[in-house]
Design a protein around this motif. Sequence first.
Motif, short mmCIF file in Angstrom:
data_model
loop_
_atom_site.label_atom_id
_atom_site.label_comp_id
_atom_site.label_asym_id
_atom_site.label_seq_id
_atom_site.Cartn_x
_atom_site.Cartn_y
_atom_site.Cartn_z
N ARG A 1 0.92 -1.18 -0.07
CA ARG A 1 -0.20 -0.02 0.09
C ARG A 1 0.86 1.18 -0.07
N ALA A 2 0.59 2.11 -0.94
CA ALA A 2 1.36 3.53 -0.81
C ALA A 2 0.17 4.64 -0.56
N GLY A 3 -0.08 4.70 0.88
CA GLY A 3 -0.84 5.76 1.38
C GLY A 3 -2.32 5.75 0.98
N ASP A 4 -2.81 6.82 0.89
CA ASP A 4 -4.42 6.89 0.66
C ASP A 4 -5.01 7.29 -0.74
N GLY A 5 -3.79 7.67 -1.50
CA GLY A 5 -4.08 8.18 -2.97
C GLY A 5 -2.76 8.56 -3.45
N ALA A 6 -2.10 7.36 -3.91
CA ALA A 6 -0.76 7.44 -4.72
C ALA A 6 -1.05 8.09 -6.24
N THR A 7 -0.32 8.80 -6.70
CA THR A 7 -0.64 9.30 -8.04
C THR A 7 0.58 9.22 -9.02
N ASN A 8 1.62 9.65 -8.50
CA ASN A 8 2.72 9.63 -9.29
C ASN A 8 4.41 9.17 -8.71
N ARG B 1 8.36 7.86 5.31
CA ARG B 1 6.85 8.42 4.83
C ARG B 1 6.56 9.71 5.61
N TYR B 2 7.04 10.86 4.68
CA TYR B 2 7.16 12.24 4.89
C TYR B 2 6.06 13.24 4.64
N GLY C 1 -1.36 14.00 1.47
CA GLY C 1 -0.33 14.85 1.48
C GLY C 1 0.93 14.25 2.19
N GLU C 2 1.62 13.18 1.47
CA GLU C 2 2.81 12.82 1.89
C GLU C 2 3.74 12.51 0.67
N LEU C 3 5.15 12.44 1.04
CA LEU C 3 5.90 11.71 -0.14
C LEU C 3 6.48 10.48 0.78
N VAL D 1 7.08 8.42 -4.27
CA VAL D 1 5.54 8.42 -4.52
C VAL D 1 4.99 9.56 -4.10
N THR D 2 4.10 10.42 -4.71
CA THR D 2 3.44 11.37 -4.33
C THR D 2 1.90 10.73 -3.70
#
Length: 329
Positions: free
Chosen positions: A212-219, A251-252, A236-238, A230-231
Amino acid sequence: MIVLLAGSALVTGCGNSQSPQDELQVSDTVTAAQPASSPVPGVAPEGTVLPLDGQVTAVTVVDSARTAVVALADPPALRLYDLGQPTAEPRTVPLPGRVDQLSTDGATVLAPVRTANALLRVTLPAATVQTTKLDGGPVAASERAGRTVVALAASKSVAVLDGDKLIHTVGGLASADQALLLNGGKAAVLDRLHTAVYDLDAGTGKLGAGLRAGDGATNAVTDIYGRVLVTDTRAGELLVFRPDTMIMLQRYPVPGAPYGIAYDEKRNLVWVTLTERNQVVGYDVAGGEPVERHRYATVRQPNSVAVDPTSGAVLVASAAGGGVQVIKS
C-alpha cells in the motif's frame, strides 16, 4: 518527520493476464486520487514563464539535445523548446492523440498515446518519430538499455518490450498507471486504484508483491539508490519504497496536495508540485529523511514538473493554460 512502515497491507501479484485471485486485490480499491483544483495565484510565479495556451499534460527534458519537451492536450502535440533560448519559437510535433506522461532515457522521448494504442519514440534533435503499436491503451513507459516497460490502462497490465518486440504481458493489477525500470532488470508498477506499488521482474515477466502506498498515490520516480518515490496526493505525503524487498522506507508529510514529481540525480533533489498551493518544493533525499531545500511559487495548476540535469533548472507546467515556468534553482 519520518515514519517507517509497520503493519501495512501486503498485496500479492500474479504474472499473467488473468484476474487476480487474492481477495484483497479484488475488493480493496479506492477512487483514484486527482490533483487539487488550484486557486488563482496570489503571488507571481518564480523565474521565467513561457506563454502557452491550452492544457499541458506532461513535460520532460532531453539533456543530450538541450530540449524541453511539452505535451499539449488539444490539439495533441509536442512543443520542443531550446533550453539555450527558451523564449525562441518552439518546434511542434503533431500527435495522434493525447499524451498524459512523458519519459526520456536522455536522447529519446517516450510518448504513449492511449487512444491510438501506440507508443511513440521521438528522437532528438531531429524529432523523428517511430511508432510501435501496442494494444491495451498505453499511458506511461520507461526505457533502459533497450528494455521497455509500458503501463496499459485499458487492459490493466504492463507490457515488457525488448526493442519493439513484445516479450511479456503482465496482469494482476486493479489499474496500471505507471511503470518504472530500475537497475538489474527490475521494475516497479504504480496502481492508483489499489494505491499500491508492485515489484515486477522485467526479465521473467513475473509480478511480485505489492505494498500500500498511502491513501491516494498518483505519481512516482526512481532515484540513484534504486528506490521509488511516490506522491500521495490524498494524504499529503511523500513515500519512499525499496521495491526489491518491498518495504516502505520513509513516509514524510507534504501538505498541499502533492502531485507532480521529478528527480534530479546529480543534486539528489526530488521536486514535488503542490496543486493546492501553486508551489513546487525541492527536497534533498540523500539522507534518512527528506530535507526541504527550495520552495517556489508556480503557475496555476502545476500538475507537471521536470528537471534539467545539466543546470538543475526546474520546469513546471500549468494544466490551466498558464504556460511553462522555468526556475533556475
